[in-house]
Design a protein around this motif. Structure first.
Motif, PDB file in Angstrom:
ATOM      1  N   ILE A  52       0.844  -1.191   0.000  1.00  0.00           N
ATOM      2  CA  ILE A  52       0.000   0.000   0.000  1.00  0.00           C
ATOM      3  C   ILE A  52       0.878   1.239   0.000  1.00  0.00           C
ATOM      4  CG2 ILE A  52      -1.626   1.368   1.373  1.00  0.00           C
ATOM      5  CD1 ILE A  52      -2.824  -1.208   2.367  1.00  0.00           C
ATOM      6  N   MET A  53       0.531   2.170  -0.859  1.00  0.00           N
ATOM      7  CA  MET A  53       1.169   3.477  -0.892  1.00  0.00           C
ATOM      8  C   MET A  53       0.210   4.415  -0.168  1.00  0.00           C
ATOM      9  SD  MET A  53       2.466   5.321  -4.320  1.00  0.00           S
ATOM     10  CE  MET A  53       2.116   7.032  -4.540  1.00  0.00           C
ATOM     11  N   ALA A  54       0.573   4.815   1.044  1.00  0.00           N
ATOM     12  CA  ALA A  54      -0.306   5.609   1.895  1.00  0.00           C
ATOM     13  C   ALA A  54       0.125   7.074   1.863  1.00  0.00           C
ATOM     14  CB  ALA A  54      -0.270   5.076   3.321  1.00  0.00           C
ATOM     15  N   ARG A  55      -0.803   7.958   1.511  1.00  0.00           N
ATOM     16  CA  ARG A  55      -0.533   9.398   1.518  1.00  0.00           C
ATOM     17  C   ARG A  55      -0.966   9.930   2.880  1.00  0.00           C
ATOM     18  NH1 ARG A  55      -2.851  13.983  -2.693  1.00  0.00           N
ATOM     19  NH2 ARG A  55      -1.193  15.500  -2.303  1.00  0.00           N
ATOM     20  N   VAL A  56       0.018  10.319   3.689  1.00  0.00           N
ATOM     21  CA  VAL A  56      -0.246  10.690   5.077  1.00  0.00           C
ATOM     22  C   VAL A  56       0.289  12.083   5.373  1.00  0.00           C
ATOM     23  CG1 VAL A  56      -0.258   8.286   5.859  1.00  0.00           C
ATOM     24  CG2 VAL A  56       1.886   9.589   5.871  1.00  0.00           C
ATOM     25  N   ASP A  57      -0.120  12.604   6.506  1.00  0.00           N
ATOM     26  CA  ASP A  57       0.304  13.925   6.947  1.00  0.00           C
ATOM     27  C   ASP A  57       1.807  13.910   7.255  1.00  0.00           C
ATOM     28  OD1 ASP A  57       0.713  16.385   8.232  1.00  0.00           O
ATOM     29  OD2 ASP A  57      -1.261  16.319   9.190  1.00  0.00           O
ATOM     30  N   PRO A  58       2.599  14.776   6.593  1.00  0.00           N
ATOM     31  CA  PRO A  58       4.037  14.786   6.853  1.00  0.00           C
ATOM     32  C   PRO A  58       4.382  15.133   8.305  1.00  0.00           C
ATOM     33  CG  PRO A  58       3.437  16.538   5.303  1.00  0.00           C
ATOM     34  CD  PRO A  58       2.212  15.730   5.565  1.00  0.00           C
ATOM     35  N   GLU A  59       3.474  15.799   9.006  1.00  0.00           N
ATOM     36  CA  GLU A  59       3.719  16.123  10.420  1.00  0.00           C
ATOM     37  C   GLU A  59       3.701  14.874  11.291  1.00  0.00           C
ATOM     38  OE1 GLU A  59       1.156  19.224  11.831  1.00  0.00           O
ATOM     39  OE2 GLU A  59       1.682  20.555  10.169  1.00  0.00           O
ATOM     40  N   ASN A  60       3.058  13.815  10.830  1.00  0.00           N
ATOM     41  CA  ASN A  60       2.958  12.569  11.603  1.00  0.00           C
ATOM     42  C   ASN A  60       3.851  11.464  11.064  1.00  0.00           C
ATOM     43  OD1 ASN A  60       0.959  13.834  13.096  1.00  0.00           O
ATOM     44  ND2 ASN A  60      -0.678  13.024  11.828  1.00  0.00           N
ATOM     45  N   ILE A  61       4.664  11.763  10.077  1.00  0.00           N
ATOM     46  CA  ILE A  61       5.382  10.713   9.363  1.00  0.00           C
ATOM     47  C   ILE A  61       6.312   9.906  10.274  1.00  0.00           C
ATOM     48  CG2 ILE A  61       7.416  11.944   8.472  1.00  0.00           C
ATOM     49  CD1 ILE A  61       5.655  10.298   5.876  1.00  0.00           C
ATOM     50  N   HIS A 100       4.146  -2.675   3.704  1.00  0.00           N
ATOM     51  CA  HIS A 100       4.311  -4.032   3.198  1.00  0.00           C
ATOM     52  C   HIS A 100       3.095  -4.875   3.598  1.00  0.00           C
ATOM     53  CE1 HIS A 100       8.547  -3.392   2.066  1.00  0.00           C
ATOM     54  NE2 HIS A 100       8.512  -2.524   3.068  1.00  0.00           N
ATOM     55  N   PRO A 101       2.822  -5.960   2.870  1.00  0.00           N
ATOM     56  CA  PRO A 101       1.627  -6.773   3.138  1.00  0.00           C
ATOM     57  C   PRO A 101       1.457  -7.195   4.599  1.00  0.00           C
ATOM     58  CG  PRO A 101       2.585  -7.444   1.062  1.00  0.00           C
ATOM     59  CD  PRO A 101       3.539  -6.441   1.674  1.00  0.00           C
ATOM     60  N   GLU A 102       2.550  -7.461   5.282  1.00  0.00           N
ATOM     61  CA  GLU A 102       2.442  -7.858   6.690  1.00  0.00           C
ATOM     62  C   GLU A 102       1.879  -6.722   7.554  1.00  0.00           C
ATOM     63  OE1 GLU A 102       6.016  -9.903   4.804  1.00  0.00           O
ATOM     64  OE2 GLU A 102       5.236  -7.869   4.870  1.00  0.00           O
ATOM     65  N   GLY A 103       1.996  -5.496   7.080  1.00  0.00           N
ATOM     66  CA  GLY A 103       1.545  -4.334   7.831  1.00  0.00           C
ATOM     67  C   GLY A 103       0.062  -4.035   7.698  1.00  0.00           C
ATOM     68  N   TYR A 104      -0.613  -4.730   6.799  1.00  0.00           N
ATOM     69  CA  TYR A 104      -2.067  -4.521   6.642  1.00  0.00           C
ATOM     70  C   TYR A 104      -2.812  -5.845   6.529  1.00  0.00           C
ATOM     71  CZ  TYR A 104      -0.985  -5.161   1.688  1.00  0.00           C
ATOM     72  OH  TYR A 104      -0.534  -5.661   0.493  1.00  0.00           O
ATOM     73  N   ASP A 105      -2.159  -6.929   6.913  1.00  0.00           N
ATOM     74  CA  ASP A 105      -2.771  -8.249   6.826  1.00  0.00           C
ATOM     75  C   ASP A 105      -4.055  -8.331   7.651  1.00  0.00           C
ATOM     76  OD1 ASP A 105      -2.895 -10.931   5.948  1.00  0.00           O
ATOM     77  OD2 ASP A 105      -2.045 -11.598   7.861  1.00  0.00           O
ATOM     78  N   LEU A 106      -4.010  -7.787   8.860  1.00  0.00           N
ATOM     79  CA  LEU A 106      -5.200  -7.782   9.716  1.00  0.00           C
ATOM     80  C   LEU A 106      -6.112  -6.630   9.300  1.00  0.00           C
ATOM     81  CD1 LEU A 106      -3.526  -8.368  13.193  1.00  0.00           C
ATOM     82  CD2 LEU A 106      -4.640 -10.065  11.721  1.00  0.00           C
ATOM     83  N   ASP A 107      -7.414  -6.860   9.373  1.00  0.00           N
ATOM     84  CA  ASP A 107      -8.375  -5.821   8.984  1.00  0.00           C
ATOM     85  C   ASP A 107      -8.196  -4.539   9.783  1.00  0.00           C
ATOM     86  OD1 ASP A 107      -9.497  -7.398   7.003  1.00  0.00           O
ATOM     87  OD2 ASP A 107     -11.132  -8.118   8.269  1.00  0.00           O
ATOM     88  N   GLU A 108      -7.888  -4.663  11.086  1.00  0.00           N
ATOM     89  CA  GLU A 108      -7.719  -3.446  11.887  1.00  0.00           C
ATOM     90  C   GLU A 108      -6.488  -2.654  11.461  1.00  0.00           C
ATOM     91  OE1 GLU A 108      -6.209  -6.554  15.132  1.00  0.00           O
ATOM     92  OE2 GLU A 108      -8.050  -6.468  13.984  1.00  0.00           O
ATOM     93  N   ASP A 109      -5.443  -3.336  10.977  1.00  0.00           N
ATOM     94  CA  ASP A 109      -4.263  -2.627  10.478  1.00  0.00           C
ATOM     95  C   ASP A 109      -4.570  -1.914   9.163  1.00  0.00           C
ATOM     96  OD1 ASP A 109      -2.636  -3.387  12.619  1.00  0.00           O
ATOM     97  OD2 ASP A 109      -2.071  -5.265  11.639  1.00  0.00           O
TER      98      ASP A 109
END
Length: 114
Positions: free
Chosen positions: A48-57, A83-92
């Motif tokens: 996943i390519m996540a576009r996030v707030d640079p203040e929280n990076i 990486h896939p391991e970082g979003y494998d769980l639905d809550e992640d």
């Protein structure tokens, strides 16, 4: 390709759970999810390519299985690769979707090509 379709369905379900209108756009060999006509997050090279707030990076990069996105040798300022391991769980997965949605109102829209 089946993995990308499955992940696209999961992201779509997460966005629907958040009651967000979105559309998808094929891009860079992956799939982008657009919210308010702005890139919000996408599927890229199996993650996943996540576009996030640079203040929280820095806080977000402390989470497992993610790193700053790089374009060539240049690091991006508000994109994280998960990486896939970082979003494998639905809550992640929902965590990352929500982080992207939090930044979306502040994000600048891409200039449309004529």
């Amino acid at each position: 390709m089946a993995h990308m379709e499955y992940l696209a369905d999961r992201i779509g379900q997460a966005l629907n759970e958040e009651s967000v209108q979105f559309n998808t756009l094929k891009m860079m060999g992956g799939l982008g999810f657009m919210v308010n006509d702005k890139f919000c997050l996408g599927i890229f090279k199996g993650g996943i390519m996540a576009r996030v707030d640079p203040e929280n990076i820095e806080i977000l990069l402390a989470r497992p299985f993610c790193n700053i996105m790089e374009s060539g040798k240049r690091k991006t300022k508000n994109y994280i690769y998960v990486h896939p391991e970082g979003y494998d769980l639905d809550e992640d997965l929902l965590f990352w979707v929500r982080e992207c949605l939090k930044f979306n109102p502040k994000a600048k829209s891409s200039k449309k090509k004529k």
